[in-house]
Design a protein around this motif. Structure first.
Motif, mmCIF file in Angstrom:
data_model
loop_
_atom_site.group_PDB
_atom_site.id
_atom_site.type_symbol
_atom_site.label_atom_id
_atom_site.label_comp_id
_atom_site.label_asym_id
_atom_site.label_seq_id
_atom_site.Cartn_x
_atom_site.Cartn_y
_atom_site.Cartn_z
ATOM 1 N N ASP A 130 -6.164 -4.740 9.128
ATOM 2 C CA ASP A 130 -6.323 -3.297 8.989
ATOM 3 C C ASP A 130 -6.288 -2.600 10.348
ATOM 4 O O ASP A 130 -7.090 -1.707 10.633
ATOM 5 N N THR B 11 -1.159 9.488 7.675
ATOM 6 C CA THR B 11 -0.181 8.532 7.157
ATOM 7 C C THR B 11 0.287 8.873 5.752
ATOM 8 O O THR B 11 1.379 8.528 5.353
ATOM 9 N N ALA C 31 -6.318 11.938 7.710
ATOM 10 C CA ALA C 31 -5.344 10.845 7.801
ATOM 11 C C ALA C 31 -3.934 11.408 7.749
ATOM 12 O O ALA C 31 -3.582 12.133 6.825
ATOM 13 N N GLN D 166 -2.906 -1.325 -3.046
ATOM 14 C CA GLN D 166 -2.814 -0.790 -1.687
ATOM 15 C C GLN D 166 -4.089 -0.058 -1.274
ATOM 16 O O GLN D 166 -4.314 1.078 -1.699
ATOM 17 N N ALA E 175 -8.272 4.569 -2.282
ATOM 18 C CA ALA E 175 -8.983 4.937 -1.054
ATOM 19 C C ALA E 175 -10.378 4.333 -1.072
ATOM 20 O O ALA E 175 -11.055 4.323 -2.100
ATOM 21 N N ARG F 254 -2.487 3.026 -5.251
ATOM 22 C CA ARG F 254 -3.141 3.338 -3.973
ATOM 23 C C ARG F 254 -4.603 3.664 -4.217
ATOM 24 O O ARG F 254 -4.921 4.546 -5.015
ATOM 25 N N ALA G 116 -6.628 1.926 1.361
ATOM 26 C CA ALA G 116 -6.661 2.723 2.585
ATOM 27 C C ALA G 116 -8.126 2.970 2.889
ATOM 28 O O ALA G 116 -8.816 3.628 2.104
ATOM 29 N N SER H 254 -1.509 -4.988 10.197
ATOM 30 C CA SER H 254 -1.911 -3.817 9.441
ATOM 31 C C SER H 254 -2.550 -4.194 8.109
ATOM 32 O O SER H 254 -3.585 -3.638 7.725
ATOM 33 N N PHE I 290 -3.662 9.323 -3.818
ATOM 34 C CA PHE I 290 -4.500 8.197 -4.199
ATOM 35 C C PHE I 290 -4.732 8.201 -5.710
ATOM 36 O O PHE I 290 -4.976 9.237 -6.322
ATOM 37 N N ARG J 132 -11.924 -3.076 0.763
ATOM 38 C CA ARG J 132 -10.520 -3.145 1.184
ATOM 39 C C ARG J 132 -9.900 -4.488 0.818
ATOM 40 O O ARG J 132 -8.786 -4.552 0.274
ATOM 41 N N ARG K 123 -6.852 -5.326 -2.006
ATOM 42 C CA ARG K 123 -5.625 -5.994 -1.573
ATOM 43 C C ARG K 123 -5.436 -7.320 -2.304
ATOM 44 O O ARG K 123 -4.319 -7.666 -2.707
#
Length: 301
Positions: free
Chosen positions: A244, A101, A99, A86, A64, A62, A88, A240, A107, A77, A81
């Motif tokens: 995004d 989620t 955030a 991943q 950020a 993950r 964010a 998503s 991260f 981003r 990907r």
């Protein structure tokens, strides 16, 4: 230990009709794959039915992205990907902190566009470190004028300051080096499926050696479909991951992009079927009994 696939999307239980809830990737299997010695293990999508498979997509790290500028935030981003991890994306550290989620402390790495002056940059970095942990690597993106003053500060071994890239290709090069420095697996070669070769640092797909130029969202959409070939991807999940954002029921962006991919990549002629799954999303799979198109030697990994 729980499967790392749970960190990617919500895997929902099959109901009596064999359907899944919106926002999920269906029937995927997680395996462990790392092509680099000493690289951090990452989950991967492995589709045995599509052997031989030229690309295994890691999903476990993950990262950020904190950047107030939409253009450069999208560069970061998309690069994360495309390298199989991943992202964010946040416009500010405040947005990141708020955030709901996922916990910011989860991260594994941060790409941070720093403020315009050195003092504010240090405060900004301290805020990020307080959120993600002192030992989490942070790549600070600064202007050329900022670089001398920021480089003289006492940054620790997990922080690095560079001039902010001005193009997507530049960002991919910078991200690749920084990720590898901290043991995050990054593909060594462009992924290939039969006659299709995806250039990860551009928006070009080679089809039997012929270059097909796609829009960025079309490239990202095609890559996700091939990486998850044989599985249904819901509309909400695709919006998503690729755009995004959540699905806009008034928007036809996904359907238009799907239609363009069918034509531009000449999928059916090359043995692939991209079809809509009513009430769910889209599914890419090989046409049964279709002879494989030969890939050019240069298109093989």
């Amino acid at each position: 230990m729980s499967s790392p696939i749970s960190n990617v999307v919500a895997m929902n239980q099959v109901d009596a009709r064999g359907e899944f809830a919106k926002g999920s990737v269906l029937a995927a299997e997680a395996v462990n794959d790392s092509s680099e010695p000493g690289a951090r293990p990452a989950a991967a999508w492995h589709r045995r039915a599509l052997h031989p498979m030229m690309f295994v997509r890691p999903e476990g790290v993950r990262i950020a992205v904190v950047d107030p500028e939409l253009r450069t935030r999208e560069y970061a981003r998309r690069a994360v990907r495309r390298f199989g991890h991943q992202p964010a994306a946040f416009a500010s550290t405040a947005e990141m902190a708020g955030a709901g989620t996922a916990s910011p402390s989860r991260f594994d790495m941060v790409f941070l566009a720093v403020a315009s002056d050195a003092e504010s940059s240090v405060l900004q970095l301290q805020e990020v470190k307080a959120l993600v942990g002192h030992h989490t690597p942070v790549l600070c993106l600064a202007s050329r004028k900022q670089l001398p003053s920021l480089s003289d500060l006492h940054w620790n071994a997990t922080n690095e300051v560079i001039v902010s890239p001005t193009s997507f290709v530049e960002f991919c090069c910078v991200a690749r080096m920084f990720m590898r420095r901290f043991g995050v697996s990054v593909p060594d070669a462009d992924p290939t499926w039969d006659c299709y070769r995806f250039s990860l640092t551009s928006d070009v797909v080679e089809v039997s050696g012929e270059r097909a130029h796609l829009r960025a969202v079309e490239f990202d959409l095609a890559l996700e479909l091939f990486c998850h070939a044989g599985h249904t991807l819901t509309r909400d999940w695709l919006y998503s991951v690729v755009w995004d954002k959540g699905e806009d029921t008034q928007s036809r962006s996904l359907d238009v992009s799907i239609s363009r991919l069918r034509r531009t990549l000449d999928l059916k002629a090359n043995g692939w079927d991209l079809r809509a799954v009513q009430g769910l999303g889209y599914r890419l799979e090989r046409l049964p009994g279709k002879k494989r198109a030969n890939a050019s030697p240069a298109a093989r990994v």
